[in-house]
Motif scaffolding. Sequence first.
Motif, PDB file in Angstrom:
ATOM      1  N   LEU A  66       0.866  -1.184   0.000  1.00  0.00           N
ATOM      2  CA  LEU A  66       0.000   0.000   0.000  1.00  0.00           C
ATOM      3  C   LEU A  66       0.893   1.221   0.000  1.00  0.00           C
ATOM      4  CD1 LEU A  66      -2.629   1.664   0.364  1.00  0.00           C
ATOM      5  CD2 LEU A  66      -2.381   1.296   2.838  1.00  0.00           C
ATOM      6  N   GLN A  67       0.751   2.079  -1.001  1.00  0.00           N
ATOM      7  CA  GLN A  67       1.542   3.308  -1.070  1.00  0.00           C
ATOM      8  C   GLN A  67       0.579   4.476  -0.884  1.00  0.00           C
ATOM      9  OE1 GLN A  67       3.940   2.991  -4.673  1.00  0.00           O
ATOM     10  NE2 GLN A  67       4.633   0.935  -4.081  1.00  0.00           N
ATOM     11  N   ILE A  68       0.225   4.681   0.357  1.00  0.00           N
ATOM     12  CA  ILE A  68      -0.840   5.622   0.712  1.00  0.00           C
ATOM     13  C   ILE A  68      -0.510   7.047   0.278  1.00  0.00           C
ATOM     14  CG2 ILE A  68       0.033   6.102   3.032  1.00  0.00           C
ATOM     15  CD1 ILE A  68      -2.897   6.004   4.008  1.00  0.00           C
ATOM     16  N   TRP A  69       0.773   7.343   0.119  1.00  0.00           N
ATOM     17  CA  TRP A  69       1.179   8.684  -0.314  1.00  0.00           C
ATOM     18  C   TRP A  69       0.777   8.979  -1.755  1.00  0.00           C
ATOM     19  CZ3 TRP A  69       4.241   4.903   1.790  1.00  0.00           C
ATOM     20  CH2 TRP A  69       4.967   4.102   0.903  1.00  0.00           C
ATOM     21  N   ASN A  70       0.340   7.956  -2.487  1.00  0.00           N
ATOM     22  CA  ASN A  70      -0.159   8.167  -3.852  1.00  0.00           C
ATOM     23  C   ASN A  70      -1.666   8.351  -3.910  1.00  0.00           C
ATOM     24  OD1 ASN A  70       2.307   8.063  -5.212  1.00  0.00           O
ATOM     25  ND2 ASN A  70       2.282   5.829  -5.290  1.00  0.00           N
ATOM     26  N   CYS A  71      -2.315   8.423  -2.761  1.00  0.00           N
ATOM     27  CA  CYS A  71      -3.757   8.654  -2.710  1.00  0.00           C
ATOM     28  C   CYS A  71      -4.009  10.036  -2.117  1.00  0.00           C
ATOM     29  CB  CYS A  71      -4.437   7.582  -1.858  1.00  0.00           C
ATOM     30  SG  CYS A  71      -6.227   7.819  -1.718  1.00  0.00           S
ATOM     31  N   SER A 106      -6.392  26.008 -10.464  1.00  0.00           N
ATOM     32  CA  SER A 106      -5.550  25.032  -9.775  1.00  0.00           C
ATOM     33  C   SER A 106      -6.414  24.070  -8.964  1.00  0.00           C
ATOM     34  CB  SER A 106      -4.564  25.751  -8.849  1.00  0.00           C
ATOM     35  OG  SER A 106      -5.274  26.459  -7.853  1.00  0.00           O
ATOM     36  N   HIS A 107      -5.814  23.014  -8.473  1.00  0.00           N
ATOM     37  CA  HIS A 107      -6.509  22.045  -7.648  1.00  0.00           C
ATOM     38  C   HIS A 107      -6.118  22.260  -6.186  1.00  0.00           C
ATOM     39  CE1 HIS A 107      -6.558  19.308 -11.399  1.00  0.00           C
ATOM     40  NE2 HIS A 107      -7.639  20.034 -11.339  1.00  0.00           N
ATOM     41  N   PRO A 108      -6.917  22.973  -5.402  1.00  0.00           N
ATOM     42  CA  PRO A 108      -6.569  23.236  -4.011  1.00  0.00           C
ATOM     43  C   PRO A 108      -6.478  21.939  -3.224  1.00  0.00           C
ATOM     44  CG  PRO A 108      -8.863  23.759  -4.424  1.00  0.00           C
ATOM     45  CD  PRO A 108      -8.244  23.461  -5.754  1.00  0.00           C
ATOM     46  N   GLU A 109      -5.503  21.871  -2.347  1.00  0.00           N
ATOM     47  CA  GLU A 109      -5.278  20.744  -1.444  1.00  0.00           C
ATOM     48  C   GLU A 109      -4.862  19.462  -2.149  1.00  0.00           C
ATOM     49  OE1 GLU A 109      -7.602  20.095   2.132  1.00  0.00           O
ATOM     50  OE2 GLU A 109      -9.017  21.564   1.406  1.00  0.00           O
ATOM     51  N   LEU A 110      -4.582  19.511  -3.433  1.00  0.00           N
ATOM     52  CA  LEU A 110      -4.199  18.295  -4.147  1.00  0.00           C
ATOM     53  C   LEU A 110      -2.690  18.255  -4.338  1.00  0.00           C
ATOM     54  CD1 LEU A 110      -4.740  15.716  -5.667  1.00  0.00           C
ATOM     55  CD2 LEU A 110      -5.180  17.064  -7.717  1.00  0.00           C
ATOM     56  N   TYR A 111      -2.059  17.361  -3.630  1.00  0.00           N
ATOM     57  CA  TYR A 111      -0.637  17.122  -3.822  1.00  0.00           C
ATOM     58  C   TYR A 111      -0.328  15.759  -3.227  1.00  0.00           C
ATOM     59  CZ  TYR A 111      -0.065  18.255   1.136  1.00  0.00           C
ATOM     60  OH  TYR A 111      -0.169  18.272   2.506  1.00  0.00           O
ATOM     61  N   LEU A 112       0.797  15.188  -3.625  1.00  0.00           N
ATOM     62  CA  LEU A 112       1.199  13.905  -3.086  1.00  0.00           C
ATOM     63  C   LEU A 112       2.209  14.124  -1.981  1.00  0.00           C
ATOM     64  CD1 LEU A 112       1.545  11.789  -6.340  1.00  0.00           C
ATOM     65  CD2 LEU A 112      -0.433  12.090  -4.859  1.00  0.00           C
ATOM     66  N   ALA A 113       1.979  13.480  -0.841  1.00  0.00           N
ATOM     67  CA  ALA A 113       2.921  13.566   0.255  1.00  0.00           C
ATOM     68  C   ALA A 113       4.133  12.703  -0.054  1.00  0.00           C
ATOM     69  CB  ALA A 113       2.259  13.098   1.546  1.00  0.00           C
ATOM     70  N   GLN A 114       5.221  12.963   0.637  1.00  0.00           N
ATOM     71  CA  GLN A 114       6.442  12.203   0.422  1.00  0.00           C
ATOM     72  C   GLN A 114       6.492  11.030   1.387  1.00  0.00           C
ATOM     73  OE1 GLN A 114       8.826  12.582  -1.965  1.00  0.00           O
ATOM     74  NE2 GLN A 114       9.694  10.682  -1.161  1.00  0.00           N
ATOM     75  N   ASP A 115       6.133   9.847   0.893  1.00  0.00           N
ATOM     76  CA  ASP A 115       6.255   8.602   1.654  1.00  0.00           C
ATOM     77  C   ASP A 115       5.412   8.561   2.927  1.00  0.00           C
ATOM     78  OD1 ASP A 115       8.021   7.788  -0.287  1.00  0.00           O
ATOM     79  OD2 ASP A 115       9.786   8.432   0.824  1.00  0.00           O
ATOM     80  N   ARG A 116       4.286   9.264   2.929  1.00  0.00           N
ATOM     81  CA  ARG A 116       3.372   9.217   4.060  1.00  0.00           C
ATOM     82  C   ARG A 116       2.038   9.784   3.606  1.00  0.00           C
ATOM     83  NH1 ARG A 116       5.056  13.011   8.831  1.00  0.00           N
ATOM     84  NH2 ARG A 116       2.811  13.081   9.146  1.00  0.00           N
ATOM     85  N   ALA A 117       0.986   9.534   4.385  1.00  0.00           N
ATOM     86  CA  ALA A 117      -0.324  10.067   4.032  1.00  0.00           C
ATOM     87  C   ALA A 117      -0.290  11.591   4.068  1.00  0.00           C
ATOM     88  CB  ALA A 117      -1.374   9.546   5.001  1.00  0.00           C
ATOM     89  N   ASP A 118      -1.106  12.225   3.215  1.00  0.00           N
ATOM     90  CA  ASP A 118      -1.112  13.686   3.173  1.00  0.00           C
ATOM     91  C   ASP A 118      -2.100  14.296   4.164  1.00  0.00           C
ATOM     92  OD1 ASP A 118      -3.496  13.119   1.946  1.00  0.00           O
ATOM     93  OD2 ASP A 118      -3.121  14.265   0.124  1.00  0.00           O
ATOM     94  N   VAL A 119      -2.681  13.458   5.026  1.00  0.00           N
ATOM     95  CA  VAL A 119      -3.519  13.933   6.125  1.00  0.00           C
ATOM     96  C   VAL A 119      -3.129  13.140   7.369  1.00  0.00           C
ATOM     97  CG1 VAL A 119      -5.476  14.552   4.654  1.00  0.00           C
ATOM     98  CG2 VAL A 119      -5.363  12.271   5.657  1.00  0.00           C
TER      99      VAL A 119
END
Length: 214
Positions: A66-71, A106-119
């Motif tokens: 599971l690569q949660i940082w891609n969600c 732009s897409h507000p709040e849309l970005y990929l975190a680095q190797d961890r969940a973005d929330v």
Amino acid sequence: MNSLRAAAAVAATAVSVSIAAPAAAYPVDCAILLCLAGSWPASAECAHARAVFIARITPWPVEPPLQIWNCPMRASLNREKAPMERLFEIALRDEVGALPQSPGGSHPELYLAQDRADVDISDPAYDFVRSIHVFQIEYRRHRNRDGDCNTWSTVREGTYGEQGDFAWARSTPARVPPASAFRPGTSCSDYWFRGVFVDWTDYEGTYGFEEVRY
């Protein structure tokens, strides 16, 4: 909770896995997250998500299943929604690529975190993420001509941290879960094993596992 299982089934069924790059990495990991939480409900999307989950632990290389940082769990304009609600919203969009846009485009709040969940996923509701354990096992044993028992093993264990970050660490054969086919026993009979084992518990605490021999 049955409601989450049902929601996961509906959400996963709605996930499209064929949208254009660069968003192509999002749906499969959102689908893995939802389908894993709901104990892999029957749907084409969950079947695909599970296939990717298993393919990632099939050497070589062995990747986090599971690569949660891609969600992109922050991809919602409603900041009052809980992260899982945001995730359902992402999965249930009529068009996965049609994210809410600001007036500037732009897409507000849309970005990929680095190797961890973005929330923040430290809530116990996300314990099913932290329950995932991956074991890469190599083990050999034989008795030589002098009667000495020679054993060689290398085991590494992959775990998820509080925010979904994944890390490998050295481990031991004794740490391998009993659900694995790894059975060295206590004698000095010739024995060889090489494989990757992953196990988890879903949102309701139901145990599951997969193993790939190679």
